[in-house]
Design a protein around this motif. Structure first.
Motif, short mmCIF file in Angstrom:
data_model
loop_
_atom_site.label_atom_id
_atom_site.label_comp_id
_atom_site.label_asym_id
_atom_site.label_seq_id
_atom_site.Cartn_x
_atom_site.Cartn_y
_atom_site.Cartn_z
N ALA A 48 34.16 24.32 32.88
CA ALA A 48 34.30 23.65 31.58
C ALA A 48 33.92 24.59 30.44
N MET A 49 32.83 25.35 30.59
CA MET A 49 32.40 26.27 29.54
C MET A 49 33.45 27.35 29.29
N MET A 50 34.11 27.79 30.37
CA MET A 50 35.11 28.85 30.23
C MET A 50 36.49 28.32 29.86
N GLY A 51 36.67 26.99 29.88
CA GLY A 51 37.99 26.43 29.63
C GLY A 51 38.97 26.85 30.70
N LEU A 52 38.50 26.94 31.94
CA LEU A 52 39.31 27.42 33.05
C LEU A 52 40.45 26.44 33.35
N ASP A 53 41.64 26.98 33.56
CA ASP A 53 42.80 26.17 33.88
C ASP A 53 43.04 26.23 35.38
N PHE A 54 42.92 25.08 36.05
CA PHE A 54 43.16 25.03 37.49
C PHE A 54 43.78 23.70 37.85
N THR A 55 44.47 23.66 38.97
CA THR A 55 45.07 22.41 39.42
C THR A 55 44.21 21.73 40.49
N ASP A 56 43.37 22.48 41.18
CA ASP A 56 42.51 21.90 42.21
C ASP A 56 41.42 22.91 42.54
N TYR A 57 40.25 22.41 42.88
CA TYR A 57 39.21 23.28 43.42
C TYR A 57 38.25 22.42 44.22
N ARG A 58 37.57 23.09 45.14
CA ARG A 58 36.54 22.42 45.92
C ARG A 58 35.55 23.45 46.42
N VAL A 59 34.39 22.95 46.82
CA VAL A 59 33.36 23.80 47.42
C VAL A 59 33.15 23.30 48.84
N GLU A 60 33.16 24.21 49.78
CA GLU A 60 32.85 23.89 51.16
C GLU A 60 31.63 24.71 51.57
N ARG A 96 39.21 36.67 35.38
CA ARG A 96 38.55 35.44 34.89
C ARG A 96 37.97 34.63 36.04
N LEU A 97 38.67 34.58 37.16
CA LEU A 97 38.17 33.83 38.30
C LEU A 97 36.95 34.50 38.92
N LYS A 98 36.91 35.83 38.92
CA LYS A 98 35.72 36.53 39.41
C LYS A 98 34.54 36.26 38.49
#
Length: 132
Positions: A48-60, A96-98
């Motif tokens: 949210a802080m970075m304004g990241l654009d993604f369609t899906d994410y999860r943590v496993e 940006r993802l890194k």
């Protein structure tokens, strides 16, 4: 997973009780999910802080625990390895993802506590008095 900010789904290997009814998750499973939720909350905040654009994410998260001398006074337990996966679908640049990944990890105190030596103080009290 989180379909909305208010709900969470927890998947764990549950042992079966009498009549094949599942019993509650073990304390180790709660510890594992707590660590995963810590990282998830930080990835949510950082994205949210970075304004990241993604369609899906999860943590496993998976933790490799082992116990030795089970059911004896010499029983000991270990956490050998913690596996955490941040899985994201996005058209953002790898740079940006890194940055998102590194910032999220740096803010996850549960992960920091596991990967670094952490001083822990535990005391035993008997009838309100500290035993040394």
């Amino acid at each position: 997973s989180t379909p909305s900010p208010e709900t969470w789904e927890m998947y764990s290997d549950e042992t079966m009780g009498a009549n094949d009814h599942p019993v509650a998750p073990t304390s180790l499973e709660y510890f594992t999910v707590g660590t995963a939720l810590c990282l998830t909350s930080q990835t949510t905040l950082v994205s949210a802080m970075m304004g990241l654009d993604f369609t899906d994410y999860r943590v496993e998260s998976q933790m490799d625990y082992r116990q030795e001398a089970t059911n004896s006074p010499e029983m000991v337990g270990y956490t050998d390895t913690v596996h955490s996966y941040i899985i994201i679908e996005s058209d953002e640049s790898q740079e940006r993802l890194k940055s998102f990944y590194n910032k999220s990890l740096a803010l996850c105190f549960a992960g920091e506590g596991l990967k670094n030596a952490t001083v822990m103080h535990t005391n035993l009290y008997l009838n309100g008095k500290l035993l040394k």
